[in-house]
Enzyme design. Structure first.
Site, PDB file in Angstrom:
ATOM      1  N   ARG A   1     -10.913  -7.305  15.785  1.00 39.88           N
ATOM      2  CA  ARG A   1      -9.878  -7.618  14.782  1.00 39.88           C
ATOM      3  C   ARG A   1      -8.481  -7.243  15.248  1.00 39.88           C
ATOM      4  NH1 ARG A   1     -10.216  -2.550  10.493  1.00 39.88           N
ATOM      5  NH2 ARG A   1     -10.815  -1.026  12.059  1.00 39.88           N
TER       6      ARG A   1
ATOM      7  N   ILE B   1       0.813  -1.213   0.000  1.00 44.48           N
ATOM      8  CA  ILE B   1       0.000   0.000   0.000  1.00 44.48           C
ATOM      9  C   ILE B   1       0.853   1.273   0.000  1.00 44.48           C
ATOM     10  CG2 ILE B   1      -0.281   0.400   2.490  1.00 44.48           C
ATOM     11  CD1 ILE B   1      -3.218   0.248   0.103  1.00 44.48           C
TER      12      ILE B   1
ATOM     13  N   GLU C   1     -10.311  -2.550  -0.229  1.00 46.58           N
ATOM     14  CA  GLU C   1      -9.903  -3.695   0.588  1.00 46.58           C
ATOM     15  C   GLU C   1     -11.067  -4.212   1.422  1.00 46.58           C
ATOM     16  OE1 GLU C   1      -6.541  -3.001   3.192  1.00 46.58           O
ATOM     17  OE2 GLU C   1      -6.638  -5.037   4.007  1.00 46.58           O
TER      18      GLU C   1
ATOM     19  N   ARG D   1       9.568  -4.371  -6.376  1.00 46.83           N
ATOM     20  CA  ARG D   1       9.100  -5.545  -5.641  1.00 46.83           C
ATOM     21  C   ARG D   1       9.467  -6.876  -6.294  1.00 46.83           C
ATOM     22  NH1 ARG D   1       8.700  -3.240  -0.786  1.00 46.83           N
ATOM     23  NH2 ARG D   1       7.353  -1.418  -0.823  1.00 46.83           N
TER      24      ARG D   1
ATOM     25  N   ARG E   1     -14.039  -3.936   9.691  1.00 44.89           N
ATOM     26  CA  ARG E   1     -15.056  -3.222  10.476  1.00 44.89           C
ATOM     27  C   ARG E   1     -16.437  -3.788  10.169  1.00 44.89           C
ATOM     28  NH1 ARG E   1     -15.479   3.080  10.241  1.00 44.89           N
ATOM     29  NH2 ARG E   1     -16.452   2.764  12.267  1.00 44.89           N
TER      30      ARG E   1
END
Lengths: 302, 302, 302, 302
Positions: A196, A111, A120, A223, A124
């Protein structure tokens, strides 16, 4: 199995119904649509949609450079010229949307690349699944002693077994407690947005990630690099394989000029010119620090 | 005629060859592909490519909000909910690429919107065409006397004729001189990158402009607004008509909550509540300045 | 004279009143504050504000890399390491705000760099000044015959004189007509937002431009490059001189690794390694196209 | 105690050495420099640097709108006008850099705001500290039964005690195992980049976060909102208190037009006008869905 039955059913329906379009179509990319390429133990990368192809890059470049680009004999030559000279805007004219399932600690690195669109899965709103990344034994690497952010050799025997045991046990216990806290049977448990926080960073999340080709190449250069953490590199590698089929000419240029290329500093360039004229140069008279010299020698002496 | 014969030929070829795709297809948008919608006297807007549709917005929202979105009965309701509550990321999952031909002074306003990708025709590489925006007589508006950036009534008679004469003559003279300076017949004229500085801001340029739906809505809210300059508003209007066919539910929500909506300040909201309870409120006891009060009264009293 | 009396008066007031601050202060940059560095015939670059210094870059890097950065002996070494390895985020922690006066055709190139904040003088609200860029005679370059976007030798004698005459006469006539159209003495003339379309691209505009150091370096690498158009390069050069005094260590690293450096493709790197081992390599067996080979030879043979 | 002794010592040194500057200085903000405002149980927000003040916003606006802004009598009126009419670029001319310590699950929400610069503590390079967010008992809220992402009443008695016990025990066990895996005494333990995956989302991380005022207001509008999760809202509240002292006029306008304001849809605006004329309107003939009507009535009936 990375895809849920619901997701698989949705995908099967979509795959069954090709439509006609007047847009640019990349045949190599159509073959990737609705195929989840597995990555790590529960992750995947899957192409949801794309826009443009190699020809679209050239089309945009020809709008910019007008008749000037006619002198370049073909699309591949033009694309290589654009890549070599950092004319990045034509590559921004292609776009791809991926569905990615990945561990949270990988998502946190990912991110950082801000020039992308993301949706995403939200802890929640929804309950997370019991899926955790547990490294394969050969990936249980020790901390490197020469590089603060690197890995050394894989742990062996009892030490490796102990680590795996910890990761598995802690993940499962954390998830058991997560479930207990949010409650079952409709009783009032702890709010999901709070519960969470007990879950460790190897739990899987998923997102839709949409990015243009220029920014995707930037992501892949960092990456898919050998210094990137293994767990994100395997995603980058999977995406490289997809991009290769989508825009073969652009990917080829990217491989030659970015992935496989190197950057020379001004002092390094001077040293190189002296060397090519036959001079023997040492670090002391190179204008480079010891660290720069070592990195330079590794590059040319490979 | 806005499209060059070369451009028209390229478009005709593309239109003749529909292909099969597994991607999301928006039938309303396919009808716009390869059609140049004329704007102003020589400009156009033309859809080159697009990604996603109303369903793609919901698909992304459902990844984020998971099972939570199942309670919303249908796609349109979900899209309206997202728009109302500023959940902008699902709208970012749609993308459109336009080919636009427009006067330079309009392009300069347009480019302030930075969250888009652009490839513009380059006057460094290529010779610009002799095409200038000359306003229609009814658009020759006088400077507003009440608003520093606004227009008043249209000029009339001789005054209007004189303005048109100036714009036409100066454009043509500037272009004649541009041609003279760059030379003809292969002789060494002034560099194009220098000669172009003689050309006025009503000359046409063109570009490929690619943007996601969220940022496009932001652009349209500002540029399809009645306070926007007429010459950019007509482009925004043309794009509104395209977007309406592309993502009808999202466009409907945008129209209700953004274009046709209004923003109330905290003090205005308090006043409104008092009024609805039957109280008679004056500017002096409203907590608003005279200017704010006037703007508020125009809004509620319309 | 580039600054208006009003602007100069405002600046003089600000300069006269130093204040105490607990923030990082860069002494080299304080000396630039409120000084308009002249560029071209009527332009300037002037530092309005700045945030951070070399130490602020290191401070941010040390938050990221924690104790790991303690091993790097000093700030300069750390900054060079960050630059060499493309760790760009610490450079983003410095910010600069410039006031720039520049011709419109330069502004149009400049604004392509989207990762900056801009407030430009608006020709909708206000009347533009009669100030036009007229190139110095030695800058009246012919179109290059080898490079579509380049310049050749300067025009000479009558040809140069003719070009200057055109640019001056057309600028002045355009401005006379602009004034006529908008009217004087308070009568209702053409709206400013329309009248401005008659003005050529060599008229001066001005803006506040705010950017972080990472993105500024990116801008400078492209615009202080020898292939950049002269008229924007002189602005980039003026900014380089400012940045050198602001963050000397970061600027030094930028000069060595970006401005003075070079990028090698994978094939070029292979060829280089063969050459350094004493092999004689020709284009035919280099894996490079003729154009790439020519560019490569120019780089190493300089 | 949120700040480490090293950090406190560094801050004390910086605070002791005020310097002279010619830049804009905001007295209210100087008072915040080097003060860590505590948030949650171990977190903080601390101003590291800032650029600009209320006057800088007006200065930028006056460059854009030229003489047109002279008619607005004072800075505060101009700032309110800019905010009301969404002229956002002048607010982008102010910038702030914060040092924030926050739980990882809060950081994951925060980072969605992409238009900012970030340097975060890296668990690849460095060992994380044993600091976890454990909610205060009154924050142990149950899942809302009416809102998928909301909280209901606080858990009570044994249920609350059980949750706290789980969070504390799991955090500590996870950290014990983290330490065991990375090893001590210099022996080769598991690589840090792997071991960190065992740590739960309530562990604290820290970062430098730099953002312009326009984007900060956008962040605050969403995160200081009553629907935001409590654990990020307390950070937003702390930042609001800082911004209020930094740019009082801009913050006042933000409070009136964004935080305390409301958005009316087109249909809602129509209904409002009918109501103000004395008509009695019901949901059925409002053109709004039941959900929209309920939200509308809550707003005007408050």
């Amino acid at each position: 199995m990375p895809l849920s039955p619901d997701q698989q059913a949705e995908i099967d329906t979509q795959r069954a119904t090709p439509s006609q379009t007047l847009r640019a179509v990349a045949p190599g990319m159509e073959a990737h649509l609705y195929t989840a390429h597995e990555v790590l133990d529960h992750g995947f990368v899957r192409v949801v949609d794309y826009m443009g192809d190699d020809a679209a890059i050239c089309q945009a470049a020809r709008v910019s450079y007008g008749r000037g680009t006619k002198s370049v004999s073909n699309d591949e030559g033009l694309i290589r010229y654009l890549m070599r000279h950092w004319h990045s805007t034509p590559f921004e004219m292609c776009e791809v949307k991926l569905h990615v399932k990945l561990p949270v600690f990988v998502a946190r690195q990912w991110i950082r690349h801000r020039t992308a669109n993301v949706n995403e899965y939200s802890g929640r709103y929804s309950i997370l699944d019991r899926e955790f990344y547990i490294p394969a034994p050969e990936q249980l690497a020790a901390q490197s002693v020469v590089n603060n952010q690197g890995r050394g050799d894989a742990l062996q025997g009892e030490e490796a077994a102990r680590v795996l045991e910890i990761l598995k046990a802690d993940s499962n216990r954390a998830y058991d407690h997560y479930e207990q806290m949010i409650g079952t049977d409709g009783q009032d448990g702890l709010a999901r947005e709070l519960a969470r926080m007990n879950l460790p960073a190897n739990i899987y999340t998923q997102w839709y990630w949409k990015v243009d080709l220029h920014n995707l190449f930037h992501f892949l250069r960092l990456r898919a690099d050998s210094h990137a953490q293994y767990e994100i590199r395997v995603y980058a590698d999977a995406i490289c394989n997809i991009v290769k089929d989508w825009v073969p000419a652009a990917y080829g240029a990217f491989e030659d000029y970015r992935l496989g290329g190197a950057i020379l500093s001004g002092p390094a360039l001077s040293v190189l010119r002296r060397m090519l004229k036959g001079e023997r140069v040492e670090q002391e008279d190179s204008g480079m620090s010891k660290r720069e010299w070592r990195e330079f020698m590794e590059m040319v002496d490979n």
